[in-house]
Design a protein around this motif. Structure first.
Motif, short mmCIF file in Angstrom:
data_model
loop_
_atom_site.label_atom_id
_atom_site.label_comp_id
_atom_site.label_asym_id
_atom_site.label_seq_id
_atom_site.Cartn_x
_atom_site.Cartn_y
_atom_site.Cartn_z
N GLN A 171 58.39 62.43 -1.03
CA GLN A 171 58.08 61.41 -0.03
C GLN A 171 58.81 60.08 -0.28
O GLN A 171 58.92 59.27 0.64
N HIS B 203 53.62 68.35 -6.33
CA HIS B 203 53.15 67.78 -5.07
C HIS B 203 53.98 68.43 -3.95
O HIS B 203 54.74 67.76 -3.25
N TRP B 204 53.90 69.78 -3.88
CA TRP B 204 54.34 70.58 -2.73
C TRP B 204 55.81 70.96 -2.65
O TRP B 204 56.21 71.63 -1.71
N ASN C 102 48.67 68.94 -6.85
CA ASN C 102 48.10 68.07 -5.83
C ASN C 102 47.68 68.92 -4.63
O ASN C 102 48.51 69.59 -4.03
N GLU C 103 46.44 68.85 -4.27
CA GLU C 103 45.94 69.47 -3.05
C GLU C 103 46.47 70.88 -2.80
O GLU C 103 47.21 71.12 -1.84
N LEU D 223 48.27 75.12 4.74
CA LEU D 223 49.20 74.50 5.69
C LEU D 223 50.59 75.10 5.51
O LEU D 223 51.38 75.16 6.45
N TYR E 70 40.17 61.36 2.58
CA TYR E 70 40.61 60.59 3.75
C TYR E 70 39.55 60.53 4.85
O TYR E 70 39.34 59.51 5.48
N HIS F 294 44.84 69.24 11.65
CA HIS F 294 45.84 69.53 10.63
C HIS F 294 47.20 69.76 11.26
O HIS F 294 48.01 70.51 10.77
N TRP G 58 42.37 60.35 12.24
CA TRP G 58 41.30 60.75 11.33
C TRP G 58 40.18 59.73 11.38
O TRP G 58 40.42 58.51 11.29
N GLU H 219 43.59 59.79 -4.47
CA GLU H 219 44.20 59.31 -3.22
C GLU H 219 43.10 58.87 -2.27
O GLU H 219 42.08 59.54 -2.15
N TRP I 3 46.47 55.47 -1.62
CA TRP I 3 47.60 56.15 -1.01
C TRP I 3 48.02 55.31 0.16
O TRP I 3 47.24 55.17 1.09
N GLU J 125 55.98 60.91 5.66
CA GLU J 125 54.66 61.50 5.81
C GLU J 125 54.78 62.95 6.32
O GLU J 125 54.34 63.31 7.41
N TRP J 126 55.45 63.78 5.53
CA TRP J 126 55.55 65.21 5.77
C TRP J 126 55.96 65.53 7.22
O TRP J 126 56.91 64.93 7.71
N PHE K 158 51.43 54.70 5.56
CA PHE K 158 50.26 54.63 4.68
C PHE K 158 50.38 53.54 3.61
O PHE K 158 49.48 53.34 2.82
C1 PNW Z 1 47.73 64.06 1.46
N1 PNW Z 1 45.01 67.66 6.03
O1 PNW Z 1 48.12 64.93 2.48
C2 PNW Z 1 48.88 64.13 0.47
O2 PNW Z 1 48.51 64.34 -0.86
C3 PNW Z 1 49.87 63.04 0.64
O3 PNW Z 1 51.13 63.47 0.18
C4 PNW Z 1 49.89 62.59 2.08
O4 PNW Z 1 50.93 61.70 2.35
C5 PNW Z 1 48.52 61.96 2.35
O5 PNW Z 1 47.48 62.84 2.04
C6 PNW Z 1 48.34 61.48 3.78
O6 PNW Z 1 48.41 62.54 4.69
C7 PNW Z 1 47.26 65.55 3.35
O7 PNW Z 1 45.57 68.17 7.01
C8 PNW Z 1 47.86 66.19 4.42
O8 PNW Z 1 43.76 67.79 5.83
C9 PNW Z 1 47.10 66.90 5.30
C10 PNW Z 1 45.74 66.96 5.12
C11 PNW Z 1 45.13 66.32 4.05
C12 PNW Z 1 45.91 65.61 3.18
#
Ligand code: PNW
Length: 467
Positions: free
Chosen positions: A19, A120-121, A164-165, A172, A296, A316, A344, A371, A418, A425-426, A434
């Motif tokens: 990122q 981290h992905w 991470n996540e 996803l 979040y 998502h 969100w 985060e 975060w 942002e993906w 953010f």
């Molecule tokens: C997280 N969802 O991403 C990541 O750890 C970060 O890299 C990202 O930038 C940040 O939160 C903000 O999005 C998520 O769909 C992406 O539930 C998607 C989801 C949750 C977290």
């Protein structure tokens, strides 16, 4: 309630390699699945990629200086696997390790504690070509990579986070396909989830063997707070099912050594779970030193009812494919209340609930909010300053929830906003901001927003201001 945090509470900010770094083909780095995905037409907003991102690779010193200016006492970043081990196999590339060693030394010089996330992905593309996370071997490759980084940096980095996540990586990435590698195969997503669990366990063992015993190892889970629409048994059952797929599928094996009781039955139409070997749960269930929670928003679910008009996609990203294997019987609803630029819902009480849930489920395990933050429509004013009162309100509300949870017994050791700065942002590309620091994507100039100044004051005083 006291609004004061303990003096050793960590005031952090977080980022991740793909990122922010850019420099995607420098120093021997090879493509990760996110390079491939972002370069595939139609996958990200406006075709944005991380090729340059915010050029952190070349501006690392300046960025650490900014962190010091903000009074951060910790910084959470991730290592790009394919920068350190380009093919995902074999020896480490010295240039790749050197970048992270310089970053860590710069942080330590300024009294900022590094918290290093190994994954981290950004899986090396070569490993995806060999099967990716649905392939068991990827877990062993990850453990090997963890040992390389652990031996190289374990003398100076005390805080380690394996994954991470993993929910995002598995579901996803392989079920809804809105993240890399963009596959839409529910059976593969459950295999991926299991192999991510195995990767975490094997990496934790490998890190323990490679590093000084004082170092702390954690994992960061994106912990969904799933609420039923009503107390109707069908709605409660829907919430239980999603909670297992969002949380239990990872924290069950990692923290308790078992998959949730109903998970295999819930997903029997998707897979028979034959890829789980007898010894896997023992390998996954490793003692941890802390649990990282990324928070979040909350989710609101009910049993699916085709007559209800207010059901929505599940927040998502737009995909015809669900990230919830075997859960076609569940409907998602937009929780009421104010929303961020991501759409969100803002709900600090979810963070409070989450912290108390893990306090109860894993007594004695220190917690970190690894985060938390909000995307806002930030824009510089005529004077060049960026005012983001909505983000300040978001942060204040969530930090107050952390403080309340601590009063109620949660052992929270730190908080990572975060994100340090605006970044890629993906699949939303650069359109969602953010950061506490504004990035002008023409000049790449960094400007702390009002929230950064607010957060710096908080880090300095350790007390939440009333307004
Ligand atoms: C997280 N969802 O991403 C990541 O750890 C970060 O890299 C990202 O930038 C940040 O939160 C903000 O999005 C998520 O769909 C992406 O539930 C998607 C989801 C949750 C977290």
């Amino acid at each position: 309630m006291s609004n004061r945090f303990p003096p050793d509470f960590l005031w952090g900010a977080a980022t991740s390699a793909y990122q922010i770094e850019g420099a995607v083909s420098e120093g021997g780095r090879t493509p990760s699945i996110w390079d491939t995905f972002s370069h595939t037409p139609g996958r990200t907003a406006d075709g944005d990629t991380g090729d340059v991102a915010v050029d952190h690779y070349h501006r690392m010193r300046e960025d650490v200086a900014l962190m010091a200016e903000l009074g951060l006492t910790s910084y959470r970043f991730s290592v790009s696997w394919s920068r350190v081990q380009p093919t995902g196999r074999g020896p480490a590339v010295q240039l790749g390790l050197d970048f992270y060693r310089r970053l860590v030394d710069e942080l330590l010089d300024r009294g900022i504690a590094p918290a290093l996330t190994l994954y981290h992905w950004d899986l090396p593309q070569e490993l995806e070509d060999a099967g990716g996370w649905p392939a068991r071997d990827t877990a062993y490759r990850f453990a090997e990579y963890a040992a390389l980084v652990g031996s190289a940096l374990g003398d100076r980095v005390e805080r380690w986070i394996t994954l991470n996540e993993p929910w995002c990586s598995a579901f996803l990435g392989y079920a809804s396909g809105v993240h890399a590698p963009g596959r839409t195969d529910p059976a593969a997503s459950l295999r991926a989830a299991h192999h991510l669990n195995l990767a975490h366990g094997e990496a934790t063992s490998a890190l323990r063997a490679a590093m000084p015993a004082r170092n702390q190892i954690a994992v960061s889970l994106n912990s969904a707070v799933v609420r039923p629409c009503s107390q109707d048994p069908a709605d409660l059952e829907a919430a239980r099912r999603i909670d297992d797929l969002a949380n239990g599928v990872f924290h069950g094996p990692m923290l308790h050594g078992a998959y949730p009781e109903h998970l295999f039955a819930d997903t029997a139409s998707v897979t028979d779970w034959a890829f789980v070997h007898d010894s896997d749960l023992r390998a996954i269930h490793q003692p941890l030193d802390a649990l990282g929670l990324n928070y979040y928003t909350t989710s609101l679910v009910s049993a699916a009812d085709p007559d209800r008009a207010d059901t929505r996609a599940d927040g998502h990203g737009a995909s015809a494919h669900s990230p919830w294997p075997g859960a076609a019987s569940v409907a998602f609803h937009q929780p009421p209340g104010e929303r961020t630029a991501m759409g969100w819902t803002v709900d600090p009480s979810g963070l409070y609930d989450l912290l108390l849930r893990y306090t109860k489920e894993t007594p004695g395990l220190p917690l970190l909010v690894t985060e938390n933050g909000a995307a806002c429509d930030d824009r510089p004013g005529p004077d060049g300053a960026v005012h983001d009162p909505d983000r300040i309100r978001y942060l204040r509300g969530h930090l107050a929830a952390v403080r309340r949870a601590m009063e109620a017994g949660a052992d929270v050791r730190g908080y990572y906003l975060w994100s340090l700065m605006d970044n890629f942002e993906w699949s939303y590309g650069y359109g969602k901001r953010f950061g506490a620091v504004y990035v002008d994507y023409e000049t790449l100039a960094r400007t702390p927003k009002s929230s950064a100044h607010w957060y710096a004051e908080l880090a300095r005083t350790g007390a939440l201001p009333e307004v």
